[in-house]
Design a protein around this motif. Structure first.
Motif, short mmCIF file in Angstrom:
data_model
loop_
_atom_site.label_atom_id
_atom_site.label_comp_id
_atom_site.label_asym_id
_atom_site.label_seq_id
_atom_site.Cartn_x
_atom_site.Cartn_y
_atom_site.Cartn_z
N MET A 114 0.36 -0.81 0.43
CA MET A 114 -0.03 -0.50 0.07
C MET A 114 0.93 1.35 0.12
N PRO A 115 1.33 2.00 -0.93
CA PRO A 115 1.52 3.43 -1.08
C PRO A 115 1.29 3.91 -0.15
N ARG A 116 2.13 4.67 0.58
CA ARG A 116 2.20 6.10 1.45
C ARG A 116 2.28 7.28 1.63
N ASN A 117 2.11 7.43 -0.85
CA ASN A 117 2.14 8.97 -0.94
C ASN A 117 1.75 8.16 -1.95
N SER A 118 0.66 9.41 -2.65
CA SER A 118 -0.28 9.63 -4.06
C SER A 118 1.12 9.12 -5.18
N LYS A 119 2.10 9.73 -5.16
CA LYS A 119 2.76 9.52 -6.19
C LYS A 119 3.17 8.25 -6.98
N LEU A 120 2.87 7.20 -5.89
CA LEU A 120 3.86 5.75 -6.35
C LEU A 120 2.33 4.92 -6.48
N PRO A 121 2.95 3.55 -6.75
CA PRO A 121 1.70 2.81 -6.94
C PRO A 121 1.42 1.77 -6.61
N GLY A 122 0.18 1.29 -6.18
CA GLY A 122 0.37 0.71 -4.86
C GLY A 122 0.73 -0.77 -5.59
N VAL A 123 0.53 -2.64 -4.99
CA VAL A 123 0.62 -3.21 -6.03
C VAL A 123 0.44 -4.76 -5.25
N LEU A 124 -0.56 -5.54 -5.94
CA LEU A 124 -0.95 -6.80 -5.54
C LEU A 124 -0.04 -7.66 -5.77
N MET A 125 0.13 -8.66 -5.25
CA MET A 125 0.77 -10.01 -5.59
C MET A 125 -0.31 -11.86 -5.18
N GLU A 126 -0.06 -12.17 -5.51
CA GLU A 126 -0.69 -13.31 -5.48
C GLU A 126 0.46 -14.77 -6.20
N LEU A 127 0.54 -15.48 -5.04
CA LEU A 127 1.65 -16.21 -5.48
C LEU A 127 0.42 -17.74 -5.46
N LYS A 128 1.39 -18.72 -6.36
CA LYS A 128 1.49 -20.43 -6.17
C LYS A 128 2.76 -20.93 -6.54
N SER A 129 2.05 -22.24 -6.51
CA SER A 129 3.12 -23.02 -5.86
C SER A 129 2.75 -25.00 -6.35
N THR A 130 3.62 -25.63 -7.03
CA THR A 130 3.46 -26.96 -7.28
C THR A 130 5.39 -27.64 -7.47
N LYS A 131 4.47 -29.36 -6.81
CA LYS A 131 5.79 -30.03 -6.54
C LYS A 131 6.14 -30.54 -8.35
N ASP A 132 5.30 -31.02 -9.29
CA ASP A 132 4.75 -31.19 -9.92
C ASP A 132 5.82 -30.51 -12.02
#
Length: 618
Positions: free
Chosen positions: A550-568
């Motif tokens: 979550m940006p602390r000021n309006s000049k920066l973009p927000g970033v959202l990340m979703e992670l997945k993993s597999t052993k195959d």
């Protein structure tokens, strides 16, 4: 012709040290003062200089503002007269109300242990100088004769082991021998005292001259206290600062048994059933009672970060910080100071990190992680090399702002830390990297505690001193390019960097479950914290996102990340990364950001398998 008074008379009249008045005369700040040979003469009607650079209860807020911060000052006389000093002298009252035979205070580094011990030395020690002037404007002096009658009445033995940091036992013993020699030389009256016999005087000379053997050195505290009692007719006060530094060095460099054996004998002679001792004080980071250093010492009272007694005397309280902001005319900075340096809990007392606070004011009230790298944390690195997946998950949860619950062993010792990685929580709590929000007695002196990170500064400390080590130390030349790749929405470059980091810093065990990848990304993203609030696994929209910046000021973009993993290894990572990206929109994870007015949002889906990854960005 005007009548003159001496510096000593002016000192008694104004309540200022003779050394300070001499300096004021040299600086021309006392009107009419003249030099007569080696001495200064001061007009009898001279006024006390307005800016005495000393703080007392009647001092104006404006004059406080002129005082510098006592960075690196552990001498009480200097700190209390020439710098902004927060009065901790009521610690003396609390002690004299109970008078435990021997007191051990365990606190993190840079929390005022050495300065407090020097305060006790200055208060109790017999001296040719009139040392009461250093206390007459302090809280202890208003407590009455019951307490002030002890001022300047005892011989004092004072040792600090804080600089005994060598990688061999030979060098360590040589340094300890030198410290004991200097302390004996601080009491030259014993060399020819008519109260001491010839055998004692010869022993004194051996220690003072640096010609003592191991047996002589082991008996130094016991013999010195006996000689001082004979000479002065009153048993001395013994003060040992940072007693466990040689023990920590011994553990790290392979001479642990030598260090333990010597320190046990040294302390046994000086502290255990010593009738030639009025009372003793020790400070350190760990209690290490199980190591039998204090074996059989029923007269030892231990005060750790979990105990209420003396909790307000190591570190700064909220009221003290509030007064500082007023004195420096920056009351609006209180919230920032709380965010960065508050959060510690000693007993039931809210405590601020004193080292960081004074550096903050000295730095023009610009926040930084000042506490980082003020000590050697090689033990933490060694422990983390043995980390299992559960420990890894818990540390990742902590840096995500969550709390964990753990058993806390108040007697944690160095060998057990490596044998039992779960004891890392006890070590981190005692050394200042964690705070407890709840404690319940478990067995005897041990507790079950709910733990979390104290403040924003420690989040940086985790990145630099803990999380980096846990992940094999992320190369610093790669963390900045990771940030750039995110800002540029460069999925190819981000994938390349993540694979390079994993190839160089993780083992096959590390990536056996998804939580490792989550923790690795969190560790990389801590470098964003100057411009973002980093959170993970928190509800937003229709589910729980993995990671949010979550940006602390309006000049920066927000970033959202979703992670997945597999052993195959046969799974389509590209498709898995795309599914992760789509989940951000489907679950409306951007709800919280949009509610905060953030419209420019970078969405990233990442899929992992072993040491490879695929990335999708929009």
């Amino acid at each position: 012709m005007a009548d003159y008074i001496s510096i000593k008379q002016a000192s008694e009249l104004w309540g200022i040290s003779k050394a300070r008045i001499t300096k004021l005369c040299q600086e021309g700040r006392i009107d009419g003062a003249v030099r007569n040979g080696r001495f200064w003469c001061i007009p009898e009607n001279a006024s006390k200089p307005a800016d005495m650079r000393t703080k007392n209860s009647k001092q104006s807020e404006h004059s406080k503002l002129l005082l510098p911060m006592p960075i690196g000052i552990s001498d009480y006389k200097t700190a209390s007269t020439e710098y902004y000093y927060i009065d901790k002298t009521l610690m003396i009252k609390d002690f004299l109300d109970e008078k435990p035979a021997v007191s051990l205070f365990t606190r993190p580094r840079r929390f005022g242990k050495t300065l407090n011990m020097d305060m006790l030395k200055t208060f109790f020690e017999i001296s040719d100088e009139e040392t009461s002037v250093y206390f007459k404007d302090k809280a202890i002096w208003s407590c009455g004769d019951k307490y002030t009658k002890h001022q300047g009445k005892y011989p004092v033995i004072f040792l600090t082991f804080k600089d005994v940091k060598y990688n061999t036992w030979e060098l360590t013993l040589h340094k300890i021998s030198d410290l004991l020699s200097k302390e004996f030389l601080r009491h030259p009256e014993l060399s020819d005292s008519d109260k001491c016999n010839d055998r004692e005087k010869k022993y004194y000379d051996r220690i003072a001259d640096g010609n003592a053997d191991l047996i002589d050195l082991s008996a130094a505290l016991g013999n010195l206290s006996a000689m001082l009692k004979k000479h002065f007719g009153i048993a001395p006060v013994l003060i040992i600062d940072e007693y466990d530094t040689p023990i920590q060095q011994g553990y790290m460099y392979g001479f642990y048994d030598d260090a333990i054996t010597f320190m046990r004998n040294l302390f046994s002679e000086g502290l255990k059933d010593n009738n030639n001792l009025s009372f003793g004080f020790l400070t350190g980071i760990l209690r290490v009672a199980k190591e039998s250093i204090f074996s059989g010492m029923n007269n030892l009272s231990v005060y750790s970060v979990l105990d209420n007694k003396y909790s307000q005397y190591f570190g700064f309280t909220k009221n003290e910080i509030t007064e500082m902001t007023r004195a420096y005319s920056v009351p609006e900075k209180l919230d920032e100071i709380c965010e960065w340096y508050d959060g510690y809990v000693f007993g039931e007392q809210e405590i601020f990190n004193p080292w960081s606070v004074i550096n903050y004011f000295s730095n023009g009230c610009q926040p930084k992680a000042f506490w980082i790298s003020t000590g050697d944390n090689s033990i933490i690195e060694e422990i983390l090399e043995q980390a299992d997946s559960e420990l890894y998950d818990n540390l990742n949860s902590l840096i995500s702002g969550k709390r964990i619950t753990s058993y806390i062993d108040t007697n944690v010792i160095y060998p057990e830390i490596k044998k039992n990685p779960s004891s890392i929580y006890s070590f981190l709590l005692i050394t200042g990297y964690l705070k407890y929000t709840r404690k319940d007695i478990a067995n005897g002196n041990d507790y079950i505690c709910e733990l979390e990170l104290p403040n924003r500064e420690i989040r940086y400390a985790y990145k630099k001193e803990i999380l980096d080590k846990l992940s094999g130390i992320f190369p610093q030349n790669l963390t900045i390019p990771v940030q750039e790749a995110i800002y540029k929405k460069d999925a190819v470059k981000l994938r390349e960097l993540l694979c390079k980091i994993m190839l160089n810093s993780i083992s096959s065990f590390d990536y056996s479950h998804e939580s490792f990848y989550h923790g690795m990304i969190l560790g990389l993203l801590v470098t964003f914290e100057s411009g973002y609030r980093l959170t993970s696994n928190r509800e937003s929209g229709l589910g729980r996102f993995d990671i949010q910046l979550m940006p602390r000021n309006s000049k920066l973009p927000g970033v959202l990340m979703e992670l997945k993993s597999t052993k195959d290894k046969n799974d389509d990572l590209k498709a898995l990364a795309k599914a992760a990206l789509e989940q951000i929109d489907e679950k409306r994870y951007d709800t919280e950001m949009k509610a905060e007015g953030v419209d420019d949002i970078i969405r990233i889906g990442i899929a992992f398998c072993g040491k490879t990854a695929e990335v999708e960005v929009e």
